[in-house]
Design an enzyme around this catalytic site. Structure first.
Site, PDB file in Angstrom:
ATOM      1  N   CYS A 139      39.357  43.829  39.057  1.00  0.00           N
ATOM      2  CA  CYS A 139      39.091  43.818  37.620  1.00  0.00           C
ATOM      3  C   CYS A 139      38.588  42.426  37.210  1.00  0.00           C
ATOM      4  O   CYS A 139      38.499  41.505  38.030  1.00  0.00           O
ATOM      5  CB  CYS A 139      40.371  44.161  36.856  1.00  0.00           C
ATOM      6  SG  CYS A 139      41.631  42.866  36.927  1.00  0.00           S
ATOM      7  N   CYS A 180      41.012  39.536  37.999  1.00  0.00           N
ATOM      8  CA  CYS A 180      41.086  39.224  39.426  1.00  0.00           C
ATOM      9  C   CYS A 180      39.817  38.549  39.929  1.00  0.00           C
ATOM     10  O   CYS A 180      39.878  37.631  40.741  1.00  0.00           O
ATOM     11  CB  CYS A 180      41.411  40.484  40.219  1.00  0.00           C
ATOM     12  SG  CYS A 180      43.095  41.079  39.903  1.00  0.00           S
ATOM     13  N   GLU A 214      45.589  41.574  44.087  1.00  0.00           N
ATOM     14  CA  GLU A 214      44.765  40.409  44.427  1.00  0.00           C
ATOM     15  C   GLU A 214      45.455  39.111  44.025  1.00  0.00           C
ATOM     16  O   GLU A 214      45.446  38.134  44.799  1.00  0.00           O
ATOM     17  CB  GLU A 214      43.409  40.480  43.706  1.00  0.00           C
ATOM     18  CG  GLU A 214      42.588  41.703  44.033  1.00  0.00           C
ATOM     19  CD  GLU A 214      42.771  42.854  43.058  1.00  0.00           C
ATOM     20  OE1 GLU A 214      41.787  43.566  42.811  1.00  0.00           O
ATOM     21  OE2 GLU A 214      43.898  43.060  42.534  1.00  0.00           O
ATOM     22  N   HIS A 224      48.694  41.866  39.735  1.00  0.00           N
ATOM     23  CA  HIS A 224      47.814  42.753  40.493  1.00  0.00           C
ATOM     24  C   HIS A 224      47.874  42.355  41.970  1.00  0.00           C
ATOM     25  O   HIS A 224      48.230  41.215  42.305  1.00  0.00           O
ATOM     26  CB  HIS A 224      46.381  42.638  40.002  1.00  0.00           C
ATOM     27  CG  HIS A 224      46.174  43.223  38.640  1.00  0.00           C
ATOM     28  ND1 HIS A 224      44.918  43.473  38.144  1.00  0.00           N
ATOM     29  CD2 HIS A 224      47.044  43.605  37.664  1.00  0.00           C
ATOM     30  CE1 HIS A 224      45.015  43.990  36.927  1.00  0.00           C
ATOM     31  NE2 HIS A 224      46.304  44.065  36.617  1.00  0.00           N
TER      32      HIS A 224
END
Length: 173
Positions: A89, A92, A60, A58
């Site tokens: 999410c 993260c 992040e 992701h």
């Protein structure tokens, strides 16, 4: 030595938006992130789970990995702020806690998987050994539109593929 001008949250988020555009150009969901410390970008990343064959890639996580490699430490500086175009999410948020981020600024909420204000509010639970401040809505309209445009394009591509399959099937008869 001259002091660097202080950038606004909107200016930093614009850089995260540009990272999201890279993700979109690679066929990934357009989410981008940067990490800022001492008025400098120390990490940047964009969504890449498909191209990296990595469900943890992701934006992040990519930005955290990049920043930690740059500073040669698994913990981020005490003033570190993450700018990300979509609400983080659960995975993260956990990584941000472990990295000791101080502040998160995100553009738009994620109703299905967002874990700060949407689907879950993880930081409201008292069992974390670190908590961070967060702020929603910075460049919300622009980042939300980027996501909407991407999914609209993806739906159109799928419709076109279905039509081509139907057309090919009819011509083979």
């Amino acid at each position: 030595m001259s002091e660097q001008p202080t950038r606004t949250d909107e200016e930093w988020m614009q850089l995260a938006y540009e990272q999201a555009a890279i993700a979109a150009s690679n066929g990934e969901i357009p989410v981008g992130a940067i990490i800022v410390s001492n008025q400098q970008v120390i990490g940047a990343g964009y969504n890449a789970p498909i191209s990296e064959h990595d469900p943890t890639a992701h934006a992040e996580i990519q930005a955290i990995r990049n920043a930690c490699a740059q500073i040669e430490n698994y913990r981020l500086p005490e003033d570190a702020t993450l700018y990300v175009t979509l609400e983080p999410c659960t995975m993260c948020v956990g990584a941000l806690v472990h990295a000791r981020i101080q502040r998160v600024v995100f553009a738009t909420t994620e109703p299905k998987a967002g874990s700060l204000v949407s689907a879950r509010r993880l930081l409201e639970n008292g069992y974390y050994n670190h908590k961070f401040e967060f702020q929603a809505g910075c460049l919300q309209e622009q980042c939300s539109q980027q996501l909407s445009d991407f999914f609209k394009m993806r739906r159109a591509e799928k419709r076109q593929q279905r039509l081509e399959r139907i057309s090919t099937g009819l011509s083979n008869q």
